[in-house]
Design a protein around this motif. Structure first.
Motif, mmCIF file in Angstrom:
data_model
loop_
_atom_site.group_PDB
_atom_site.id
_atom_site.type_symbol
_atom_site.label_atom_id
_atom_site.label_comp_id
_atom_site.label_asym_id
_atom_site.label_seq_id
_atom_site.Cartn_x
_atom_site.Cartn_y
_atom_site.Cartn_z
ATOM 1 N N TYR A 5 4.787 0.021 3.969
ATOM 2 C CA TYR A 5 4.814 1.330 4.635
ATOM 3 C C TYR A 5 3.454 1.681 5.229
ATOM 4 O O TYR A 5 3.361 2.058 6.390
ATOM 5 N N CYS A 6 2.390 1.585 4.435
ATOM 6 C CA CYS A 6 1.088 2.014 4.947
ATOM 7 C C CYS A 6 0.210 0.815 5.317
ATOM 8 O O CYS A 6 -0.840 1.004 5.930
ATOM 9 N N GLY A 7 0.613 -0.396 4.947
ATOM 10 C CA GLY A 7 -0.142 -1.572 5.348
ATOM 11 C C GLY A 7 -1.369 -1.867 4.504
ATOM 12 O O GLY A 7 -2.104 -2.802 4.806
ATOM 13 N N VAL A 8 -1.591 -1.082 3.454
ATOM 14 C CA VAL A 8 -2.760 -1.291 2.606
ATOM 15 C C VAL A 8 -2.513 -2.484 1.677
ATOM 16 O O VAL A 8 -1.440 -2.609 1.097
ATOM 17 N N ALA A 9 -3.514 -3.360 1.565
ATOM 18 C CA ALA A 9 -3.440 -4.445 0.592
ATOM 19 C C ALA A 9 -3.830 -3.862 -0.758
ATOM 20 O O ALA A 9 -5.004 -3.692 -1.056
ATOM 21 N N ALA A 10 -2.827 -3.507 -1.537
ATOM 22 C CA ALA A 10 -3.071 -2.750 -2.762
ATOM 23 C C ALA A 10 -3.222 -3.664 -3.961
ATOM 24 O O ALA A 10 -2.465 -4.620 -4.138
ATOM 25 N N ASP A 11 -4.200 -3.354 -4.779
ATOM 26 C CA ASP A 11 -4.439 -4.078 -6.011
ATOM 27 C C ASP A 11 -3.348 -3.712 -7.024
ATOM 28 O O ASP A 11 -2.771 -2.627 -6.963
ATOM 29 N N GLU A 36 -3.347 -0.363 -8.530
ATOM 30 C CA GLU A 36 -2.989 0.798 -7.710
ATOM 31 C C GLU A 36 -1.474 0.948 -7.622
ATOM 32 O O GLU A 36 -0.979 1.861 -6.974
ATOM 33 N N ASN A 92 -1.019 4.806 -6.563
ATOM 34 C CA ASN A 92 -2.321 5.335 -6.158
ATOM 35 C C ASN A 92 -2.526 5.046 -4.677
ATOM 36 O O ASN A 92 -3.426 4.320 -4.280
ATOM 37 N N GLY A 93 -1.661 5.606 -3.869
ATOM 38 C CA GLY A 93 -1.690 5.350 -2.433
ATOM 39 C C GLY A 93 -0.658 6.225 -1.764
ATOM 40 O O GLY A 93 -0.571 7.401 -2.070
ATOM 41 N N CYS A 94 0.145 5.621 -0.891
ATOM 42 C CA CYS A 94 1.080 6.439 -0.119
ATOM 43 C C CYS A 94 2.270 6.903 -0.952
ATOM 44 O O CYS A 94 3.030 7.759 -0.514
ATOM 45 N N LYS A 138 5.019 5.303 -1.871
ATOM 46 C CA LYS A 138 6.354 4.795 -1.546
ATOM 47 C C LYS A 138 6.743 3.617 -2.448
ATOM 48 O O LYS A 138 5.908 2.822 -2.868
ATOM 49 N N TRP A 144 -4.593 11.178 7.023
ATOM 50 C CA TRP A 144 -3.306 10.470 6.986
ATOM 51 C C TRP A 144 -3.030 10.021 5.555
ATOM 52 O O TRP A 144 -3.646 9.079 5.056
ATOM 53 N N MET A 145 -2.087 10.683 4.881
ATOM 54 C CA MET A 145 -1.843 10.408 3.458
ATOM 55 C C MET A 145 -0.766 9.348 3.243
ATOM 56 O O MET A 145 -0.823 8.575 2.300
ATOM 57 N N ARG A 187 -8.634 6.039 2.836
ATOM 58 C CA ARG A 187 -7.755 5.281 1.950
ATOM 59 C C ARG A 187 -7.545 6.004 0.634
ATOM 60 O O ARG A 187 -8.502 6.453 0.015
ATOM 61 N N ARG A 188 -6.277 6.064 0.251
ATOM 62 C CA ARG A 188 -5.965 6.598 -1.085
ATOM 63 C C ARG A 188 -5.985 5.416 -2.039
ATOM 64 O O ARG A 188 -5.351 4.398 -1.810
#
Lengths: 109, 189
Positions: free
Chosen positions: A8-14, A17, A60-62, A64, B67-68, B142-143
């Motif tokens: 969804y947000c494209g973050v490479a999450a650990d 998180e 710990n992010g978007c 979703k 942007w959350m 970044r969150r």
């Protein structure tokens, strides 16, 4: 350490998180089902040595929920995809077959 | 109306990086379709900055849009006359499917300032997020988490990061940031 890219947000999450959500693509057995089916829905989970489809939440992010295909032996990630799918998308399955020749998707419980 | 106060009364830590608790800000959580013209217009109209793309934020002084999530932005502004601002937003959003909440009391904001690499390293000691300048350039948002608690990092410029955390953990995060900036080499970035 597991790093999953949130679709969804494209973050490479650990891994730290994310919140794990167990096996993906479960079909809910409702009140009309037999006791055996309901028990299977509640308690019986796949525990494969190898390819596994899982639910994760980008806590710990978007925030979703999404799905991930991962190898339980090597922690290799084959891909992540949105939760609004009833079965793994074709590109994920192709990716798994490319890296695990001969692998086939197990259907049913 | 009672005077809003920040959680730590504007506490300051001065070391390899400087940590300052910023005064209270007005914050509105806005959920909805970010492609909707009405939502974009309401957000940009109130804050005076453009809608940021994914994982970034736009700001000018105390005003900003963060942007959350794909369907959520956080609007920030000075803590004056929030009721008017909220009413203005609701008016601009009338008839559009949305969720608007005044969350001004929910979070504390810290400004962490320092020379680029020391700043990035002090924060990298606390978060799993990749803070390399290529992965986290100026304007990136970044969150993530800082040690045990959720936090959001906003790279305002090359030497200043705004850290948003829940107000209830403000003292914990202030302590963390101070400890992270102390001791050892801060030159790996």
């Amino acid at each position: 350490m597991l790093i999953l890219t949130c679709p969804y947000c494209g973050v490479a999450a650990d891994e730290t998180e994310l919140a794990p959500g167990g096996e993906a693509h479960l079909t809910r057995a409702g009140v009309e089902s037999s006791d055996e089916d309901f028990e299977a829905y509640l308690f019986q989970r796949k525990n494969p040595k190898g390819v596994h489809f899982e639910r994760w939440r980008h806590a710990n992010g978007c925030g979703k929920w999404f799905h991930a295909a991962r190898c339980t032996v090597t922690n290799e990630v084959f891909g992540t995809y949105p939760a609004q799918t009833l079965e793994p998308p074709k590109e994920i399955l192709d990716e798994i077959v490319a890296r695990r020749p001969g692998w086939t998707l197990e259907t049913g419980p | 109306m009672s005077e809003p106060v920040s959680a730590l009364g504007g506490a300051v830590f001065d070391g390899a990086v400087k940590v300052t608790e910023l005064p209270p800000r007005a914050m509105f959580s806005l959920k909805g379709d970010l492609a909707s013209k009405k939502i974009v217009k309401a957000a940009t109209g109130l804050t005076g900055v453009d809608l940021p793309g994914p994982n970034s934020a736009n700001g000018a002084g105390e005003n900003g849009i963060l942007w959350m999530a794909p369907d959520e932005i956080l609007l920030m502004g000075p803590r004056t006359d929030q009721a008017t601002a909220a009413a203005r937003l609701e008016k601009a959003l009338a008839g559009t499917h949305h969720l608007l909440a005044d969350v001004s009391d929910a979070r504390s904001v810290f400004l962490v300032e320092g020379e680029g690499s020391a700043l990035r390293e002090a924060l990298a000691r606390l978060t799993p997020a990749d803070l390399h300048p290529e992965a986290f350039p100026v304007g990136a948002f970044r969150r993530t988490r800082l040690a045990q608690v959720p936090a959001a990092l906003w790279m305002r410029d090359g030497s200043a990061v705004e850290v948003l955390v829940f107000r209830s953990v403000a003292a914990y995060v202030f302590g963390l940031l101070g400890h992270a900036a102390a001791g050892g080499s801060l030159s790996h970035f």
